[in-house]
Design an enzyme around this catalytic site. Structure first.
Site, short mmCIF file in Angstrom:
data_model
loop_
_atom_site.label_atom_id
_atom_site.label_comp_id
_atom_site.label_asym_id
_atom_site.label_seq_id
_atom_site.Cartn_x
_atom_site.Cartn_y
_atom_site.Cartn_z
CG ASN A 11 8.44 -9.61 -15.99
OD1 ASN A 11 9.40 -9.99 -16.65
ND2 ASN A 11 8.58 -8.93 -14.85
CE LYS A 13 8.91 -11.32 -12.19
NZ LYS A 13 8.72 -11.11 -10.78
CG HIS A 98 10.06 -5.59 -12.52
ND1 HIS A 98 10.57 -6.18 -11.40
CD2 HIS A 98 8.87 -6.19 -12.76
CE1 HIS A 98 9.72 -7.11 -10.97
NE2 HIS A 98 8.68 -7.14 -11.78
CD GLU A 100 11.71 -9.34 -9.89
OE1 GLU A 100 11.96 -9.64 -11.07
OE2 GLU A 100 10.75 -9.82 -9.25
CD GLU A 168 4.88 -5.60 -11.41
OE1 GLU A 168 4.29 -6.57 -11.90
OE2 GLU A 168 6.12 -5.51 -11.38
N GLY A 174 5.85 -12.29 -6.50
CA GLY A 174 6.45 -13.62 -6.32
C GLY A 174 6.25 -14.20 -4.93
CB SER A 214 0.84 -12.94 -6.03
OG SER A 214 2.16 -13.11 -5.52
P1 PGA Z 1 4.52 -12.41 -9.97
O1 PGA Z 1 5.44 -11.28 -10.64
O2 PGA Z 1 3.26 -12.50 -10.80
O3 PGA Z 1 5.34 -13.66 -10.03
O4 PGA Z 1 4.23 -11.97 -8.57
C1 PGA Z 1 4.89 -10.11 -11.18
C2 PGA Z 1 5.98 -9.19 -11.67
O5 PGA Z 1 7.00 -9.04 -10.99
O6 PGA Z 1 5.87 -8.59 -12.75
#
Ligand code: PGA
Length: 251
Positions: A11, A13, A98, A100, A168, A174, A214
């Site tokens: 992803n 983003k 997601h 976000e 998640e 992140g 992460s």
């Molecule tokens: P990350 O993001 O691996 O940077 O923690 C994962 C995600 O939000 O899909």
């Protein structure tokens, strides 16, 4: 043992201009041309890069997906992208719900469910994201929150062929703070148990449940070895060919 084939999904983003995205996607597709890690691989570029990336990797083993889609096929929705448009560009998957999106765009379970249903109608595989916040985990509500989001977000007609779940934990996204294997397995097993009620034992047994938050080359192997972890949804570590590839190789 499981027969579920793992899915390693990147992803990206809101990252990357054309040159970066093309180099990244081509770098992975090139590796897939000469090696076959024990997983399917997918990249979900920002919408601006979906078309060039899909064209660049067409015919390769690398799949392309959208990071979101609208619940309608067309209409007066300025700035939005329908799942039919993603499919038209060569996408096979669409991420929906997601955290976000849930936070930045106030997407509710009902909205996520409608988007997932639209993705299925357009012939896309929906990757439905769920996960608890740190406050919810600290309050002992982890399983309850994930069950509730799953019930609210899973579209009608979901099965193992058209739907993937991504667990998640919001506190792990992140942050560099990854779920422990025990934490991940506990929630993945609870999600699968809930899926048995929602889609029946056979489909629940076949449906892929990805872990996201992460995931990196140095923790992927342990997570991907868990009985109910069927792949990863990877943000930061999906932005470098070497890291993303190392995660795929640990399947
Ligand atoms: P990350 O993001 O691996 O940077 O923690 C994962 C995600 O939000 O899909």
């Amino acid at each position: 043992m499981t027969t579920r084939r793992k899915l390693i999904a990147g992803n990206w983003k809101m990252n990357g201009l054309k040159a970066d995205g093309l180099a990244l996607a081509k770098g992975i597709a090139d590796k897939l041309a000469s090696a076959s890690p024990n997983c399917d691989m997918l990249v979900c570029p920002p919408f601006t890069l979906v078309a060039p990336v899909a064209e660049a990797v067409a015919g390769s083993k690398l799949a392309v997906g959208g990071q979101d889609c609208h619940a309608k096929t067309s209409g007066a929705h300025t700035g939005d992208t329908s799942p039919a448009m993603l499919a038209d560009l060569g996408c096979k998957y669409a991420i929906v719900g997601h955290s976000e999106r849930r936070t930045d765009h106030a997407e509710t379970d009902a909205v996520v469910k409608a988007k997932a249903a639209a993705a299925l109608s357009a012939g896309l595989i929906a990757i439905v994201c769920i996960g608890e916040t740190l406050a919810q985990r600290d309050a002992g509500q982890t399983i309850e929150v994930n069950r509730s989001q799953l019930n609210g977000s899973l579209p009608e007609g979901a099965d193992a062929a058209n739907t993937v779940i991504a667990y998640e934990p919001v506190w792990a996204i992140g942050t560099g703070r990854v779920a422990t294997p025990a934490q991940a397995q506990e929630v993945h097993a609870a999600i699968r148990a809930e899926l048995v009620k929602l889609v029946g034992a056979e489909q629940a047994g076949k449906m892929r449940i990805l872990y996201g938050g992460s995931m990196k080359p140095d923790n992927a192997k342990e997570l991907l070895a868990l009985p109910d972890v069927d792949g990863g949804l990877i943000g930061g570590a999906a932005l470098k060919v070497a890291d993303f590839w190392a995660i795929a190789e640990s399947c």
